[in-house]
Design a protein around this motif. Sequence first.
Motif, PDB file in Angstrom:
ATOM      1  N   UNK A  53      50.374 -17.849 -20.093  1.00 18.50           N
ATOM      2  CA  UNK A  53      49.300 -17.167 -20.824  1.00 18.50           C
ATOM      3  C   UNK A  53      49.114 -15.744 -20.316  1.00 18.50           C
ATOM      4  N   UNK A  54      49.144 -15.549 -19.006  1.00 22.05           N
ATOM      5  CA  UNK A  54      48.992 -14.201 -18.437  1.00 22.05           C
ATOM      6  C   UNK A  54      50.126 -13.284 -18.866  1.00 22.05           C
ATOM      7  N   UNK A  55      51.344 -13.792 -18.844  1.00 21.26           N
ATOM      8  CA  UNK A  55      52.518 -12.997 -19.233  1.00 21.26           C
ATOM      9  C   UNK A  55      52.444 -12.620 -20.704  1.00 21.26           C
ATOM     10  N   UNK A  56      52.094 -13.577 -21.555  1.00 22.83           N
ATOM     11  CA  UNK A  56      51.976 -13.292 -22.987  1.00 22.83           C
ATOM     12  C   UNK A  56      50.861 -12.279 -23.243  1.00 22.83           C
ATOM     13  N   UNK A  57      49.724 -12.469 -22.593  1.00 23.88           N
ATOM     14  CA  UNK A  57      48.596 -11.547 -22.775  1.00 23.88           C
ATOM     15  C   UNK A  57      48.977 -10.128 -22.351  1.00 23.88           C
ATOM     16  N   UNK A  58      49.639 -10.019 -21.214  1.00 27.24           N
ATOM     17  CA  UNK A  58      50.047  -8.705 -20.724  1.00 27.24           C
ATOM     18  C   UNK A  58      51.010  -8.031 -21.701  1.00 27.24           C
ATOM     19  N   UNK A  59      51.998  -8.790 -22.181  1.00 31.01           N
ATOM     20  CA  UNK A  59      52.958  -8.222 -23.137  1.00 31.01           C
ATOM     21  C   UNK A  59      52.244  -7.777 -24.414  1.00 31.01           C
ATOM     22  N   UNK A  60      51.400  -8.636 -24.959  1.00 36.26           N
ATOM     23  CA  UNK A  60      50.724  -8.307 -26.213  1.00 36.26           C
ATOM     24  C   UNK A  60      49.773  -7.132 -26.054  1.00 36.26           C
ATOM     25  N   UNK A  61      49.108  -7.042 -24.917  1.00 34.35           N
ATOM     26  CA  UNK A  61      48.190  -5.923 -24.677  1.00 34.35           C
ATOM     27  C   UNK A  61      48.896  -4.593 -24.520  1.00 34.35           C
ATOM     28  N   UNK A  62      50.187  -4.606 -24.230  1.00 35.41           N
ATOM     29  CA  UNK A  62      50.972  -3.377 -24.096  1.00 35.41           C
ATOM     30  C   UNK A  62      51.391  -2.815 -25.451  1.00 35.41           C
ATOM     31  N   UNK A  63      51.266  -3.629 -26.507  1.00 30.84           N
ATOM     32  CA  UNK A  63      51.761  -3.225 -27.810  1.00 30.84           C
ATOM     33  C   UNK A  63      50.721  -2.361 -28.521  1.00 30.84           C
ATOM     34  N   UNK A  64      51.217  -1.371 -29.281  1.00 29.89           N
ATOM     35  CA  UNK A  64      50.278  -0.531 -30.051  1.00 29.89           C
ATOM     36  C   UNK A  64      49.531  -1.358 -31.093  1.00 29.89           C
TER      37      UNK A  64
END
Length: 65
Positions: A53-64
Motif C-alpha cells: 500500500x505504501x509503495x502504491x501510494x507513493x507511486x500514485x502521488x508522484x503522478x501529475x
Amino acid sequence: NQIHTPSLFTCGRSDEATPKPTEYYASLAPNSDFHVFENSAHMPGVEEPQAFANTMREFLNQQPR
C-alpha cells in the motif's frame, strides 16, 4: 508499441518473475519505476500489505494530476 503511461513494475524477492528481468522490462518503459518487495514471492499485496500500500501510494502521488 511503446508504453507512455507512467508504470510501476514490481516483484517479490522470491518471485517467479525475479528482480533482474523485471528491472530489465521496467528499463524499457519510459516513465517507469521498479520496486522489489523483500519479504514476498508473487503476491506482495497479501504477503506485505502495508509495504504494498505504501509503495502504491507513493507511486500514485508522484503522478501529475
